[in-house]
Design an enzyme around this catalytic site. Structure first.
Site, PDB file in Angstrom:
ATOM      1  N   ASP A   1      85.353 -27.942  42.100  1.00 32.52           N
ATOM      2  CA  ASP A   1      86.398 -27.219  41.378  1.00 32.52           C
ATOM      3  C   ASP A   1      86.500 -27.698  39.929  1.00 32.52           C
ATOM      4  O   ASP A   1      86.212 -28.858  39.621  1.00 32.52           O
ATOM      5  CB  ASP A   1      87.743 -27.427  42.099  1.00 32.52           C
ATOM      6  CG  ASP A   1      88.772 -26.384  41.676  1.00 32.52           C
ATOM      7  OD1 ASP A   1      88.367 -25.298  41.209  1.00 32.52           O
ATOM      8  OD2 ASP A   1      89.980 -26.650  41.817  1.00 32.52           O
TER       9      ASP A   1
ATOM     10  N   GLY B   1      86.060 -23.478  35.481  1.00 33.29           N
ATOM     11  CA  GLY B   1      86.752 -22.585  34.547  1.00 33.29           C
ATOM     12  C   GLY B   1      87.562 -23.369  33.526  1.00 33.29           C
ATOM     13  O   GLY B   1      87.485 -23.118  32.314  1.00 33.29           O
ATOM     14  N   ARG B   2      88.347 -24.331  34.009  1.00 35.25           N
ATOM     15  CA  ARG B   2      89.179 -25.123  33.099  1.00 35.25           C
ATOM     16  C   ARG B   2      88.318 -25.946  32.148  1.00 35.25           C
ATOM     17  O   ARG B   2      88.650 -26.135  30.982  1.00 35.25           O
ATOM     18  CB  ARG B   2      90.123 -26.025  33.916  1.00 35.25           C
ATOM     19  CG  ARG B   2      91.364 -25.293  34.417  1.00 35.25           C
ATOM     20  CD  ARG B   2      92.073 -26.084  35.465  1.00 35.25           C
ATOM     21  NE  ARG B   2      91.318 -26.108  36.715  1.00 35.25           N
ATOM     22  CZ  ARG B   2      91.447 -27.040  37.642  1.00 35.25           C
ATOM     23  NH1 ARG B   2      92.282 -28.041  37.444  1.00 35.25           N
ATOM     24  NH2 ARG B   2      90.740 -26.966  38.747  1.00 35.25           N
ATOM     25  N   TRP B   3      87.200 -26.436  32.650  1.00 38.45           N
ATOM     26  CA  TRP B   3      86.279 -27.219  31.819  1.00 38.45           C
ATOM     27  C   TRP B   3      85.793 -26.383  30.631  1.00 38.45           C
ATOM     28  O   TRP B   3      85.770 -26.853  29.493  1.00 38.45           O
ATOM     29  CB  TRP B   3      85.098 -27.668  32.685  1.00 38.45           C
ATOM     30  CG  TRP B   3      84.127 -28.582  32.021  1.00 38.45           C
ATOM     31  CD1 TRP B   3      84.172 -29.931  31.972  1.00 38.45           C
ATOM     32  CD2 TRP B   3      82.928 -28.181  31.312  1.00 38.45           C
ATOM     33  NE1 TRP B   3      83.083 -30.422  31.282  1.00 38.45           N
ATOM     34  CE2 TRP B   3      82.307 -29.371  30.869  1.00 38.45           C
ATOM     35  CE3 TRP B   3      82.328 -26.955  31.025  1.00 38.45           C
ATOM     36  CZ2 TRP B   3      81.116 -29.364  30.152  1.00 38.45           C
ATOM     37  CZ3 TRP B   3      81.144 -26.950  30.309  1.00 38.45           C
ATOM     38  CH2 TRP B   3      80.560 -28.153  29.873  1.00 38.45           C
TER      39      TRP B   3
ATOM     40  N   HIS C   1      80.661 -22.156  34.926  1.00 40.57           N
ATOM     41  CA  HIS C   1      79.922 -21.979  36.186  1.00 40.57           C
ATOM     42  C   HIS C   1      78.440 -22.312  35.999  1.00 40.57           C
ATOM     43  O   HIS C   1      77.813 -22.915  36.864  1.00 40.57           O
ATOM     44  CB  HIS C   1      80.082 -20.550  36.711  1.00 40.57           C
ATOM     45  CG  HIS C   1      81.497 -20.220  37.092  1.00 40.57           C
ATOM     46  ND1 HIS C   1      82.271 -21.063  37.852  1.00 40.57           N
ATOM     47  CD2 HIS C   1      82.277 -19.139  36.822  1.00 40.57           C
ATOM     48  CE1 HIS C   1      83.472 -20.508  38.029  1.00 40.57           C
ATOM     49  NE2 HIS C   1      83.499 -19.349  37.405  1.00 40.57           N
TER      50      HIS C   1
ATOM     51  N   SER D   1      84.720 -19.002  47.686  1.00 41.94           N
ATOM     52  CA  SER D   1      85.587 -18.778  48.844  1.00 41.94           C
ATOM     53  C   SER D   1      85.817 -17.282  49.036  1.00 41.94           C
ATOM     54  O   SER D   1      85.659 -16.487  48.095  1.00 41.94           O
ATOM     55  CB  SER D   1      86.931 -19.475  48.639  1.00 41.94           C
ATOM     56  OG  SER D   1      87.739 -18.727  47.748  1.00 41.94           O
TER      57      SER D   1
ATOM     58  N   ASP E   1      88.507 -15.900  49.229  1.00 45.09           N
ATOM     59  CA  ASP E   1      89.597 -15.511  48.317  1.00 45.09           C
ATOM     60  C   ASP E   1      89.125 -15.356  46.873  1.00 45.09           C
ATOM     61  O   ASP E   1      89.815 -14.748  46.057  1.00 45.09           O
ATOM     62  CB  ASP E   1      90.740 -16.533  48.391  1.00 45.09           C
ATOM     63  CG  ASP E   1      91.511 -16.412  49.691  1.00 45.09           C
ATOM     64  OD1 ASP E   1      91.690 -15.271  50.162  1.00 45.09           O
ATOM     65  OD2 ASP E   1      91.921 -17.446  50.247  1.00 45.09           O
TER      66      ASP E   1
ATOM     67  N   LEU F   1      67.543 -33.972  53.978  1.00 45.54           N
ATOM     68  CA  LEU F   1      68.923 -33.562  53.698  1.00 45.54           C
ATOM     69  C   LEU F   1      69.130 -32.119  54.145  1.00 45.54           C
ATOM     70  O   LEU F   1      68.280 -31.267  53.894  1.00 45.54           O
ATOM     71  CB  LEU F   1      69.187 -33.658  52.180  1.00 45.54           C
ATOM     72  CG  LEU F   1      70.559 -33.177  51.696  1.00 45.54           C
ATOM     73  CD1 LEU F   1      71.651 -34.171  52.092  1.00 45.54           C
ATOM     74  CD2 LEU F   1      70.573 -32.997  50.172  1.00 45.54           C
TER      75      LEU F   1
ATOM     76  N   ARG G   1      94.202 -30.037  47.392  1.00 43.62           N
ATOM     77  CA  ARG G   1      94.374 -29.112  48.517  1.00 43.62           C
ATOM     78  C   ARG G   1      93.004 -28.741  49.072  1.00 43.62           C
ATOM     79  O   ARG G   1      91.982 -28.998  48.448  1.00 43.62           O
ATOM     80  CB  ARG G   1      95.153 -27.875  48.081  1.00 43.62           C
ATOM     81  CG  ARG G   1      94.587 -27.175  46.861  1.00 43.62           C
ATOM     82  CD  ARG G   1      95.404 -25.928  46.491  1.00 43.62           C
ATOM     83  NE  ARG G   1      94.961 -25.355  45.231  1.00 43.62           N
ATOM     84  CZ  ARG G   1      95.651 -25.446  44.087  1.00 43.62           C
ATOM     85  NH1 ARG G   1      96.800 -26.088  44.034  1.00 43.62           N
ATOM     86  NH2 ARG G   1      95.176 -24.897  42.990  1.00 43.62           N
ATOM     87  N   LEU G   2      93.030 -28.095  50.249  1.00 46.54           N
ATOM     88  CA  LEU G   2      91.771 -27.775  50.928  1.00 46.54           C
ATOM     89  C   LEU G   2      91.277 -26.359  50.635  1.00 46.54           C
ATOM     90  O   LEU G   2      90.098 -26.061  50.828  1.00 46.54           O
ATOM     91  CB  LEU G   2      91.912 -27.963  52.446  1.00 46.54           C
ATOM     92  CG  LEU G   2      92.177 -29.406  52.887  1.00 46.54           C
ATOM     93  CD1 LEU G   2      92.342 -29.477  54.406  1.00 46.54           C
ATOM     94  CD2 LEU G   2      91.036 -30.326  52.459  1.00 46.54           C
ATOM     95  N   SER G   3      92.173 -25.477  50.200  1.00 48.31           N
ATOM     96  CA  SER G   3      91.780 -24.108  49.852  1.00 48.31           C
ATOM     97  C   SER G   3      90.883 -23.467  50.916  1.00 48.31           C
ATOM     98  O   SER G   3      89.837 -22.893  50.601  1.00 48.31           O
ATOM     99  CB  SER G   3      91.109 -24.080  48.467  1.00 48.31           C
ATOM    100  OG  SER G   3      91.991 -24.581  47.485  1.00 48.31           O
TER     101      SER G   3
END
Ligand code: IPE
Ligand code: IPE
Ligand code: MG
Length: 232
Positions: A11, A14-16, A28, A56, A58, A122, A182-184
Site C-alpha cells: 500500500d 498513490g500517496r507516494w 504504481h 482488491s 474493491d 519460492l 487494517r486488513l482490507s
C-alpha cells in the site's frame, strides 16, 4: 522445503506519487519495481511462500484510468518477468477471481503460471481481484450440505476457490506498508495466527533491507498459538 509464508499488503503507491506531484499511476509503476526487489530477496530470507496483494475486488471502484493502468502493469509484469522467475526457481500463481479480468490478461496469467510451474525455491502468489470475504462465501457454498467440516477442509475449499495450488496456506507474517493498520479484506482465514507488521514506508520505497528487518522482527517474536510460552 520448509520456510515461512509472508503476505504483503503493498500500500501507498498513490500517496507516494501524489507527494511528488506526480499522477498516482506513476506510483504504481514504481511499485512494480519494488515487487521485483522483494521477490528477488525473499528466498534467501527463508520465505517459501510470498503472497502479494496487488488488486482488491474493491479496487474496481477506482477511476477507470487508474484501473486500466494497473491491469496493463499486471500484463506487462507477467510477460516480462516469467522467464526470469523461471530462471530463479520461482513459481508464480495468481489468486483471486478471473472472470472479471480481460481475456488477454487471463491468457498472460495462464502462460506465466505454465511457464513457471517447475519453480521450487519460492511460491509467489499475486492476489488480483481478490476478496477474502467473497472467497469464504464461495468456499462455504461449495461445502453446502457437508457435515463434519474440519479446518483443513475449509483451507482446501478456499485454495480451490482462489485458483490456488493446494489448500490455502496459513500466513506466518503479514506486512502492510503505507501506514494504514487494517486488513482490507485480505487473507482473513489464513491470518488467524499471523504476526502483524505495519510500517509507514510507502510501497515504492520498500527495499530488500526493509524486508530483512521485518523478518528479523518476526523471528524475535514468541508465537504461542494459544498455548503458554515454551520453557527455555
Ligand atoms: C496500493 O497503493 C496499490 C493498490 C491498491 C492497487 P494505493 O493505490 O492504495 O496507494 P494509496 O494507498 O492510495 O497511497
Ligand atoms: C488494499 O489497499 C489493496 C491493495 C494493496 C492491493 P487499499 O488502498 O485498496 O485499501 P484501503 O482502501 O486503504 O482499505
Ligand atoms: Mg491504498
Amino acid at each position: 522445503m520448509t520456510g515461512i509464508h509472508v503476505a504483503v499488503i503493498m500500500d501507498g503507491n498513490g500517496r507516494w506519487a501524489t507527494a511528488r506531484s506526480r499522477p498516482r499511476e506513476w506510483g504504481h509503476r514504481r511499485g512494480a519495481e519494488a515487487v521485483r526487489r522483494i521477490v528477488t530477496a525473499a528466498p534467501d530470507l527463508g520465505i517459501r511462500t510470498l503472497t502479494l496483494y496487488a488488486f482488491s475486488s474493491d479496487n474496481w471502484q477506482r477511476p477507470a484510468t487508474e484501473v486500466s493502468v494497473l491491469m496493463r502493469l499486471f500484463s506487462r509484469y507477467l510477460r516480462s518477468e516469467a522467464a526470469e522467475l523461471k530462471e530463479s526457481g520461482v513459481r508464480l500463481q495468481v489468486v483471486g477471481r478471473r472472470d472479471r479480468l480481460a481475456p488477454g490478461l487471463v491468457r498472460d496469467v495462464e502462460r506465466a503460471e505454465r511457464e513457471t510451474v517447475g519453480g521450487e525455491r519460492l511460491l509467489l502468489r499475486l492476489a488480483v481481484d481478490y476478496s477474502s470475504r467473497d472467497l469464504l462465501l464461495r468456499a462455504v457454498q461449495a461445502a453446502a450440505g457437508a457435515s463434519d467440516l474440519e479446518r483443513q477442509d475449509m483451507a482446501s475449499l478456499l485454495g480451490r476457490a482462489m485458483h490456488g495450488e493446494g489448500p490455502a496456506p496459513d500466513v506466518d507474517l503479514l506486512i502492510r506498508t503505507g501506514g494504514e493498520r487494517r486488513l482490507s479484506d485480505f487473507l482473513l482465514w489464513e491470518c488467524a495466527y499471523a504476526e502483524l507488521l505495519f510500517t509507514p514506508v510507502m510501497w515504492p520505497d520498500y527495499s530488500a533491507e526493509h524486508l530483512a528487518d521485518a523478518i528479523r522482527d518476526f523471528r524475535s517474536r514468541d508465537r504461542r498459538f494459544g498455548n503458554v510460552a515454551a520453557a527455555s
